[in-house]
Design an enzyme around this catalytic site. Structure first.
Site, PDB file in Angstrom:
ATOM      1  N   GLY A  84       4.082  21.576   1.689  1.00 51.29           N
ATOM      2  CA  GLY A  84       4.202  20.150   1.970  1.00 51.29           C
ATOM      3  C   GLY A  84       5.654  19.704   2.009  1.00 51.29           C
ATOM      4  O   GLY A  84       6.047  18.900   2.863  1.00 51.29           O
ATOM      5  N   ASP A  85       6.463  20.239   1.109  1.00 52.96           N
ATOM      6  CA  ASP A  85       7.890  19.911   1.086  1.00 52.96           C
ATOM      7  C   ASP A  85       8.578  20.435   2.343  1.00 52.96           C
ATOM      8  O   ASP A  85       9.463  19.782   2.903  1.00 52.96           O
ATOM      9  CB  ASP A  85       8.551  20.512  -0.156  1.00 52.96           C
ATOM     10  CG  ASP A  85       7.899  20.045  -1.442  1.00 52.96           C
ATOM     11  OD1 ASP A  85       7.430  18.888  -1.476  1.00 52.96           O
ATOM     12  OD2 ASP A  85       7.843  20.834  -2.402  1.00 52.96           O
TER      13      ASP A  85
END
Length: 309
Positions: free
Chosen positions: A252-253
């Site tokens: 996600g990052d």
């Protein structure tokens, strides 16, 4: 330049064990320590793909010094020093499981909170995109991200916000809007107080909720099913190829890094969604969190399909 913001960074410590035994001694032969926190994962990926990136946030004590020493060499360091010590976050990897021990981190004083706002405003002069990730440390009000976004908006800088819970809800209910957010189904369900599925029709309805009004980009990760996105009034479905997942933590990052990079380079909608998703997938193929192998970038990029729905 892209500025990443990590208000509660950590030293991420990994202890791999064949067996985790309670109430006795566990000896670890191999220890991994990295500069951690969601925003620093974003930072590392941006540096690896060659973007001009600076990192800011709150650091303190010997752990803060260790964090600075272990940032990617191509990252400009613009942190604000506090009196408390940067936290440790421990992951014990055992029998195919992961047990985490997460410190809360230092409590931030009112003077430190105000000092960072002045520091942040100074950094806005050289940034064009601001990526804000993760939780707020103790002592900062839940509305603190609203203050950061308001400052960034004064300089016409684009803001990518990746947080959840009360901090995200406070931003969405305010008159100050980020450029992009990246919630998953669970976070959408939490925000709206009801279960949100991966159904396209339902997602269209959900993202049209007044709560999200004024947010230019909403990109919802659907895991192996790709992503669903809304850019102003246009909806997109992103289909991704099947890959071998090694470690999904940090994907996600990495996606946030792709969104931030694409906004900085002013690419079109399809290119933004492809870049965001390919970086998330590349991270999932690596053992290290917040790391991508750019050698495989083009091959995956060509396999991603983005269609307007």
């Amino acid at each position: 330049m892209i500025l990443t913001v990590t208000m509660n960074p950590s030293i991420d410590i990994s202890y791999p064990l064949e067996e985790f035994k309670l109430d006795t001694v566990n000896r670890v032969a191999e220890v991994s320590k990295t500069a951690g926190g969601k925003g620093l994962n974003v930072t590392r990926v941006l540096a690896e793909i060659g973007d001009h990136v600076a990192a800011t946030g709150l650091i303190g004590g010997t752990n803060g010094k260790f964090l600075l020493q272990n940032l990617h060499q191509n990252v400009q360091q613009s942190f604000y020093e506090i009196s408390g010590d940067t936290r440790n976050c421990i992951a014990i990897l055992h029998e195919g499981k992961q047990t985490e021990i997460l410190e809360a981190g230092p409590r931030i004083s009112a003077s430190e909170a105000n000092g960072f706002l002045h520091h942040f405003k100074h950094l806005m002069e050289s940034a064009d995109v601001v990526s804000i990730s993760g939780s707020l440390p103790a002592g900062l009000p839940v509305e603190y991200y609203i203050q950061l976004i308001e400052i960034a908006n004064q300089f016409d800088n684009k803001v990518v916000l990746d947080c959840s819970g009360a901090a995200l809800e406070a931003v969405l209910k305010s008159n100050v809007k980020p450029t992009a957010i990246k919630p998953n189904n669970e976070e959408l369900s939490q925000l709206l107080g009801r279960e949100v599925s991966k159904d396209i029709g339902e997602l269209k309805s959900v993202l049209s909720d007044p709560l999200f009004e004024g947010v230019e980009w909403i990109i919802v990760s659907l895991g192996a099913d790709g992503a669903f996105a809304k850019h102003w009034d246009t909806f997109y479905k992103v289909d991704i190829p099947k890959i071998e997942v090694v470690n999904p933590v940090g994907s996600g990052d990495s996606t946030v890094a792709g969104i931030s990079s694409a906004l900085s380079h002013h690419v079109d909608d399809v290119s933004l969604l492809k870049k965001a998703n390919v970086l998330g997938m590349l991270n999932a193929q690596e053992k290290m969190t917040g790391h991508v192998n750019v050698y495989h970038y083009d091959g995956l990029y060509e396999q991603i399909n983005v269609k307007e729905v």
